[in-house]
Motif scaffolding. Structure first.
Motif, PDB file in Angstrom:
ATOM      1  N   HIS A  93      -3.169  -0.110  -4.425  1.00  0.00           N
ATOM      2  CA  HIS A  93      -2.044  -1.033  -4.279  1.00  0.00           C
ATOM      3  C   HIS A  93      -0.740  -0.288  -4.586  1.00  0.00           C
ATOM      4  CE1 HIS A  93      -4.023  -5.167  -4.187  1.00  0.00           C
ATOM      5  NE2 HIS A  93      -5.016  -4.314  -4.138  1.00  0.00           N
ATOM      6  N   ARG A 126       0.851  -1.190   0.000  1.00  0.00           N
ATOM      7  CA  ARG A 126       0.000   0.000   0.000  1.00  0.00           C
ATOM      8  C   ARG A 126       0.885   1.237   0.000  1.00  0.00           C
ATOM      9  NH1 ARG A 126      -4.751  -2.562  -1.037  1.00  0.00           N
ATOM     10  NH2 ARG A 126      -5.581  -3.724   0.714  1.00  0.00           N
ATOM     11  N   TRP A 137       2.209  -7.371   7.964  1.00  0.00           N
ATOM     12  CA  TRP A 137       0.890  -7.637   7.382  1.00  0.00           C
ATOM     13  C   TRP A 137       0.475  -9.094   7.633  1.00  0.00           C
ATOM     14  CZ3 TRP A 137      -0.371 -11.137   3.450  1.00  0.00           C
ATOM     15  CH2 TRP A 137      -1.705 -11.090   3.031  1.00  0.00           C
ATOM     16  N   ARG A 187      -4.406  -9.355  -1.119  1.00  0.00           N
ATOM     17  CA  ARG A 187      -4.955  -8.220  -0.372  1.00  0.00           C
ATOM     18  C   ARG A 187      -6.470  -8.121  -0.514  1.00  0.00           C
ATOM     19  NH1 ARG A 187      -0.606  -5.067   1.916  1.00  0.00           N
ATOM     20  NH2 ARG A 187      -2.221  -4.391   3.359  1.00  0.00           N
ATOM     21  N   CYS A 210     -10.451  -8.511   0.219  1.00  0.00           N
ATOM     22  CA  CYS A 210     -11.168  -8.257   1.474  1.00  0.00           C
ATOM     23  C   CYS A 210     -11.468  -9.575   2.186  1.00  0.00           C
ATOM     24  CB  CYS A 210     -12.469  -7.542   1.168  1.00  0.00           C
ATOM     25  SG  CYS A 210     -13.488  -7.325   2.631  1.00  0.00           S
TER      26      CYS A 210
END
Ligand code: HEM
Length: 511
Positions: A386, A107, A132, A452, A454
């Motif tokens: 991204h 990100r 992460w 990534r 959801c």
């Protein structure tokens, strides 16, 4: 004497000139030696501001779709010092999210989000890497597993029933109508706060609820605004944003303090009391997260940033989708009838839709309706931006390191090249159940896809079906008197999309 000073000046000028020439030659050599990049197409950029003055501040999904029509499925804008790469085809989206999911899995920094997330101490806005992975693992057990869903589903269904009970108790709901968002917002807070803290708010007037709603609203407004773009794009302009950033910091501090004092510490104290060791069944999400903190896997700030992320990522997105769903129900009364008949024929009269009914296309029309709501009115139309840490390749182009990559998921799902009559609200297109919201078809990415993507889909999709299904089973939903159709005009932010005018809806109970 004069001759000496003339001579020294002459030498000084000469040295200066020589230096300038040397620097210039150096720059040219470096440029010539640097490998020639094949950058994605885009409008010609001006020095310093780049394309900012040409394309403006409001880089929303529709404006970016228009630019894609001119520059192609992968194009690049230079916004001040930032490279912005916009991806607008299923294939290129697959490249970013799946095939090269690691390369493009980070990100971007953003001055406002950096403050709200303590420079990436959270999960949603952090770089792809060990932090992460750890945050994702710790959040998965209490939120994103079938077990977590089974643990919470009765609470979701109960909250949906409370909505129906409250609306039936308000006479104006059946006559002049009510702003449905307000009650659904309380539902969403209760669903998520029951999952997180095993606590709920009794009414819309609860002072703690009002405080939370205000601070979350401020957080959303400040981060989704386009007003701070100039300082984000052009770092030398950042001093002019000092006032804005001071407000951001103040909201962030007050919000985290509220999470800590009114929720996390309350639960921490409860857990620390002797004789209160809980079984897994009695634990709520924060108990698992505090356990990870006790084991030293995360720190106290990370705990608060998890709460921050859930408040933003879970509540608003699902609420916006519910609100769009209700608006489409009102504007398409024949679809209400179809859903109602389907529920009677498959579940039997009087049986309200529950979580297990929402899978495997058991209720094809209801599932298709929910998917169509998410296709036409995508809550996060550009996904969460991204970023590639290193230079990368995409669709044959070189993508400079640290580019901000926007996947225009809304355009991919609304482009006539990919969909028949995309501007029409037609649940039938999803009836066969082949296209899932989880990204098995890159033309439909309301939750993203890949690393990534959801993780909250496991909550949002059944919950949307439960709420929309139960509303239709309990009420006839109509526009307010004198209004033919609910206004579905949209309002967007940095990467959010919601209904512009809160809908007033008449809910006439069905026996
Ligand atoms: C209709 C409701 C929702 C929509 C449309 C939605 C959409 C999205 C999208 C588009 C992303 C970014 C994907 C990407 O960057 O490629 C995302 C990320 C995320 N969402 Fe959701 N979401 C919803 C509900 C939820 C819920 C209920 C939760 C939690 C309970 C949640 C938690 C998250 C998290 C933690 C991330 C970050 C994932 C990561 O960066 O690794 N979302 N969501």
């Amino acid at each position: 004497m004069e001759a000496v000073s003339m001579a020294s000046m002459f030498t000084f000028q000469g040295v200066l000139q020589g230096l300038c020439v040397a620097v210039l030659v150096g720059v040219v050599i470096v440029k010539l030696r640097a490998p020639k990049l094949k950058l994605p197409p885009g409008p010609t950029a001006l020095p310093i501001v780049g394309n900012w003055l040409q394309v403006g501040n409001d880089l929303n999904h529709r404006n970016l779709a228009e630019l894609a029509n001119t520059y192609g499925d992968v194009f690049m804008l230079k916004m001040g010092q930032r490279n912005l790469v916009v991806v607008s085809s299923p294939d290129a989206a697959k490249g970013v999210l799946h095939t090269q999911g690691v390369e493009f899995g980070s990100r971007n920094n953003n001055i406002v989000f950096d403050t709200f997330t303590g420079n990436g101490q959270d999960m949603v806005f952090t770089e792809y890497g060990d932090h992460w992975r750890r945050m994702r693992r710790i959040m998965t057990v209490p939120f994103f597993t079938n077990k977590a869903v089974q643990h919470s589903r009765s609470a979701w269904e109960e909250e949906a029933d409370f909505v129906i009970r409250d609306l039936k108790a308000r006479p104006e709901a059946a006559t002049s109508g009510v702003i449905i968002r307000k009650r659904l917002q309380l539902l969403m807070y209760n669903v998520m706060y029951r999952m997180m803290f095993d606590s709920r708010f009794e009414t819309e007037e609860d002072p703690l609820y009002l405080k939370l709603k205000t601070l979350n609203g401020e957080r959303s407004r400040l981060s989704q605004s386009f007003d701070y773009n100039y300082g984000d794009f052009i770092p030398i302009l950042r001093p002019f944003l000092r006032g804005y950033l001071k407000i951001v910091k103040d909201v962030k501090d007050r919000r985290l303090a509220l999470f800590k004092e009114s929720f996390v510490d309350v639960r921490r104290k409860l857990n620390n009391k002797k004789g209160t060791v809980k079984s897994d069944d009695e634990k709520c999400a924060i108990d698992h997260i505090l356990e990870a903190e006790r084991k030293g896997e995360i720190n106290e700030d990370n705990v608060l940033y998890i709460v921050e992320n859930i408040n933003v990522a879970a509540i608003e997105t699902t609420l916006w989708s519910m609100e769009w769903g209700v608006a489409e129900l009102v504007n398409n009364p024949e679809m209400q009838t179809t859903i109602r008949n389907e529920l009677i024929s498959i579940l039997g009269k009087g049986n309200l839709v529950s979580e297990p009914d929402t899978y495997n296309n058991k209720l094809p029309y209801l599932s298709a309706f929910v998917k169509e709501v998410m296709r036409l009115h995508m809550a996060i139309p550009l996904l969460v931006p991204h970023m590639n840490i290193n230079q990368a390749k995409l669709a044959g182009y070189d993508i400079p390191a640290k580019s901000k990559i926007l996947v225009n998921a809304w355009w991919i799902a609304n482009n006539p090249k990919n969909w028949d009559q995309p501007e029409k609200f037609m649940p039938e297109r999803f009836l066969d159940g082949k296209i899932e919201a989880s990204g098995n078809d890159f033309r439909f990415l309301p939750f993203g896809a890949g690393r990534r993507a959801c993780p909250g889909l496991i909550i949002a999709m059944p919950l949307l079906s439960i709420v929309i299904g139960r509303l239709v089973q309990s009420f006839e939903l109509l526009p307010p008197p004198g209004v033919k159709k609910i206004d579905v005009a949209e309002k967007g932010g940095q990467f959010s999309l919601h209904i512009a005018t809160q809908s007033t809806v008449v809910l006439r109970p069905i026996d």
